[in-house]
Design a protein around this motif. Structure first.
Motif, mmCIF file in Angstrom:
data_model
loop_
_atom_site.group_PDB
_atom_site.id
_atom_site.type_symbol
_atom_site.label_atom_id
_atom_site.label_comp_id
_atom_site.label_asym_id
_atom_site.label_seq_id
_atom_site.Cartn_x
_atom_site.Cartn_y
_atom_site.Cartn_z
ATOM 1 N N MET A 74 20.733 -39.461 3.703
ATOM 2 C CA MET A 74 20.013 -39.392 4.019
ATOM 3 C C MET A 74 20.198 -38.021 5.182
ATOM 4 O O MET A 74 20.116 -37.644 6.525
ATOM 5 C CB MET A 74 19.413 -40.048 5.297
ATOM 6 N N GLY A 127 14.537 -35.178 5.875
ATOM 7 C CA GLY A 127 14.873 -36.057 6.154
ATOM 8 C C GLY A 127 14.139 -37.899 6.447
ATOM 9 O O GLY A 127 13.576 -38.042 5.455
ATOM 10 N N SER A 128 13.753 -38.379 7.402
ATOM 11 C CA SER A 128 12.495 -39.229 7.843
ATOM 12 C C SER A 128 11.201 -39.254 7.626
ATOM 13 O O SER A 128 10.483 -40.122 7.702
ATOM 14 C CB SER A 128 13.599 -40.173 9.234
ATOM 15 N N MET A 129 10.751 -37.564 7.789
ATOM 16 C CA MET A 129 9.516 -37.636 7.455
ATOM 17 C C MET A 129 9.248 -37.610 6.469
ATOM 18 O O MET A 129 9.533 -37.325 4.835
ATOM 19 C CB MET A 129 9.125 -36.025 8.165
ATOM 20 N N ILE A 130 7.982 -38.276 5.682
ATOM 21 C CA ILE A 130 7.436 -38.663 4.648
ATOM 22 C C ILE A 130 5.995 -38.122 4.333
ATOM 23 O O ILE A 130 5.184 -38.635 5.167
ATOM 24 C CB ILE A 130 7.159 -40.044 3.831
ATOM 25 N N VAL A 187 9.473 -34.861 0.961
ATOM 26 C CA VAL A 187 10.597 -35.682 2.128
ATOM 27 C C VAL A 187 11.159 -34.636 2.741
ATOM 28 O O VAL A 187 12.422 -34.147 2.360
ATOM 29 C CB VAL A 187 10.533 -37.226 1.322
ATOM 30 N N CYS A 217 1.524 -36.680 6.712
ATOM 31 C CA CYS A 217 2.912 -36.707 7.176
ATOM 32 C C CYS A 217 3.036 -38.111 7.907
ATOM 33 O O CYS A 217 2.612 -38.566 8.721
ATOM 34 C CB CYS A 217 3.436 -35.200 7.967
ATOM 35 N N HIS A 218 3.820 -39.153 7.821
ATOM 36 C CA HIS A 218 4.461 -39.876 8.172
ATOM 37 C C HIS A 218 5.495 -39.835 9.070
ATOM 38 O O HIS A 218 6.375 -39.517 8.524
ATOM 39 C CB HIS A 218 4.652 -41.341 7.551
ATOM 40 N N ILE A 219 5.470 -39.881 10.223
ATOM 41 C CA ILE A 219 6.400 -39.497 11.752
ATOM 42 C C ILE A 219 6.637 -40.057 12.746
ATOM 43 O O ILE A 219 5.776 -40.326 13.294
ATOM 44 C CB ILE A 219 7.313 -37.601 11.778
ATOM 45 N N ASP A 220 7.415 -41.394 12.676
ATOM 46 C CA ASP A 220 7.604 -42.280 13.724
ATOM 47 C C ASP A 220 6.514 -42.535 13.706
ATOM 48 O O ASP A 220 6.178 -43.135 15.322
ATOM 49 C CB ASP A 220 8.048 -41.654 15.149
ATOM 50 N N PRO A 262 18.974 -34.545 8.136
ATOM 51 C CA PRO A 262 18.105 -33.770 8.061
ATOM 52 C C PRO A 262 17.639 -32.935 7.558
ATOM 53 O O PRO A 262 16.399 -32.001 7.560
ATOM 54 C CB PRO A 262 17.970 -34.742 9.200
#
Length: 170
Positions: free
Chosen positions: A92, A107-110, A105, A130-133, A94
Motif C-alpha cells: 500500500m 495509493g487509495s485512488m483508483i 491506481v 477517479c474514485h477518491i474518498d 502511497p
C-alpha cells in the motif's frame, strides 16, 4: 477466428505468455494457465499496439504478437512505478502507481479508463474517472515515458498535479 493458437489450450497459453513475457507485459514465468494476470497482460499489449484494449484473442492479435517489432512494455506506461527514491515493494505504498489498459491506481485512488490511452511519441494521455474518498472525479491523464522513468503531469478534476517522476519497478 484466424488463429493458430488458443489461450485456453495450456501449451498455447504457455507460448502466448512467453511472448508477452519477452515483451515485458507478463511479469511471471509462463505456466500455461490463462487467467486474470494473462488477460490483463494481453489487454496492455493490445492497448500499446493500437488494438482494442480488451482480452479477446483473434487473428489480428496473434499477428501483432508475432510481428518482429511490436511495442514492448518498456516503451509504455503500463506496469508498476514508484516515486523516485521510494521502494516498490512496500505494501500500500502511497507513492506507488500501477498503470494498466483498464485503469490507474495510486495509493487509495483508483482511476478507471474512459477510453484507450492515446500515444504521441513518448507521451500517453487519456480520460479517467477517479474514485477518491467516496467521490468520483473526471480527470485527464498525461504520462511521459523516458527509459525507466515516467513523469506524471495529470489533471485530477481541476487540480493540476505537480509533475512527479517515477521509476519503473522491476
Amino acid at each position: 477466428m484466424g488463429t493458430t493458437l488458443h489461450p485456453l489450450n495450456p501449451s498455447d497459453a504457455n507460448l502466448i505468455q512467453a511472448r508477452l513475457s519477452e515483451l515485458g507485459y507478463y511479469r511471471y514465468q509462463p505456466e500455461g494457465i490463462w487467467g486474470l494476470v494473462s488477460r490483463s497482460a494481453l489487454q496492455d499489449f493490445k492497448a500499446a499496439n493500437g488494438l482494442s484494449a480488451d482480452d479477446v484473442w483473434d487473428g489480428s492479435v496473434e499477428a501483432s504478437l508475432r510481428q518482429a517489432r511490436p511495442t514492448p512494455a518498456s516503451d509504455t506506461p503500463f506496469g508498476e512505478w514508484s516515486v523516485v527514491g521510494f521502494a516498490c515493494s512496500a505494501e500500500m505504498n502511497p507513492r506507488k502507481m500501477v498503470v494498466s489498459a483498464k485503469g490507474i491506481v495510486v495509493g487509495s485512488m483508483i482511476c478507471d479508463m474512459q477510453g484507450p490511452l492515446a500515444r504521441s511519441s513518448a507521451d500517453w494521455s487519456g480520460s479517467v474517472l477517479c474514485h477518491i474518498d467516496g467521490r468520483d472525479i473526471a480527470s485527464k491523464i498525461s504520462l511521459r515515458v523516458s527509459g525507466q522513468r515516467l513523469v506524471d503531469r495529470s489533471v485530477i478534476g481541476t487540480s493540476t498535479i505537480v509533475p512527479t517522476s517515477f521509476d519503473r519497478c522491476s
